[in-house]
Design an enzyme around this catalytic site. Sequence first.
Site, PDB file in Angstrom:
ATOM      1  N   ARG A 184     -38.563  30.949  -1.336  1.00 31.00           N
ATOM      2  CA  ARG A 184     -37.361  30.087  -1.392  1.00 31.00           C
ATOM      3  C   ARG A 184     -37.935  28.800  -2.192  1.00 31.00           C
ATOM      4  O   ARG A 184     -37.222  28.324  -3.036  1.00 31.00           O
ATOM      5  CB  ARG A 184     -36.615  29.622  -0.280  1.00 31.00           C
ATOM      6  CG  ARG A 184     -35.948  30.770   0.457  1.00 31.00           C
ATOM      7  CD  ARG A 184     -35.380  30.236   1.789  1.00 31.00           C
ATOM      8  NE  ARG A 184     -34.383  29.644   1.682  1.00 31.00           N
ATOM      9  CZ  ARG A 184     -33.860  28.788   2.509  1.00 31.00           C
ATOM     10  NH1 ARG A 184     -34.224  28.629   3.770  1.00 31.00           N
ATOM     11  NH2 ARG A 184     -32.702  27.972   2.173  1.00 31.00           N
ATOM     12  N   CYS A 200     -36.389  20.714   4.166  1.00 30.30           N
ATOM     13  CA  CYS A 200     -36.512  22.160   4.106  1.00 30.30           C
ATOM     14  C   CYS A 200     -35.017  22.553   3.665  1.00 30.30           C
ATOM     15  O   CYS A 200     -34.643  22.096   2.691  1.00 30.30           O
ATOM     16  CB  CYS A 200     -36.657  22.713   5.599  1.00 30.30           C
ATOM     17  SG  CYS A 200     -35.182  22.124   6.922  1.00 30.30           S
TER      18      CYS A 200
END
Length: 278
Positions: free
Chosen positions: A178, A234
Amino acid sequence: MTQLVSLEWLHNHLNDPQLIIVDCRFQLGQPTAGKEAYLRDHILGAFYLDLDQDLSAPPSVHGGRHPLPDPHVFAAKAGAIGIGENVTVVAYDDQGGAMAGRLWWLLHYFGHHRAKVLNGSYSLWKKQGLPITAELPTAQPRTFHPQINHRWLATMEEVKAKLNDPHTVIIDSREGARYRGEQEPIDPVAGHIPGAKHYFFKETQLADGRFKSEEALAEHFADISKEHEVIVYCGSGVTATPNVIALMEAGYQKIKLYAGSWSDWISYQSNPVATGDE
């Protein structure tokens, strides 16, 4: 000062009237699974707070997938389960400290500094034969007075202003694929904030869910100067919190959470996006 308590410490303090234990188990994509798991069994005396319902505000255009809750709404929910001024709160989960870390961070952000995270998962507690129950505890409500401590939070504007600041390090806490933009299963845009360093939050922990030692964590973050400000993010400001805890355990003091994180960053179309390794 450590932000963690051991399973042994919690076991020895289960009957402390000045202790509130909070089960924060939650599974992304299965929003009812955490509450259902809590109702099956939980640490003796633990209350439950839900990531979506209690530890976040409803999503809107900006603020990310888990926006910060309104201070007074959060204060009412915290007070209802007995969190007040002189109470120690111990949060736990089964998600690597991410959901417990969210509650821990919120409490500190709202001015309650007697918050800790259990160093070990609920599964480890259960495996060791420590006290569990399906019985729901009886709350003794207290008054929680939120006093926002801004040094815990980095805003989008602050992150953007510090993209090229040599005295600021930005940490991306998501999985490598990611971060590099190779896949993005949750958010509409793949990649990372330009210049961000990659430290997957799970790498701060042992296989059983406990955090690594202070020495091991210091080695893990050795490339980051303790003199620099560190901004951690995040996907939505949840799984970044174990990295915040780990940095504090390793002796870092200038740490902020970008609570909106990647899902907030990409809600502003003019914000730059990077892919690949930095």
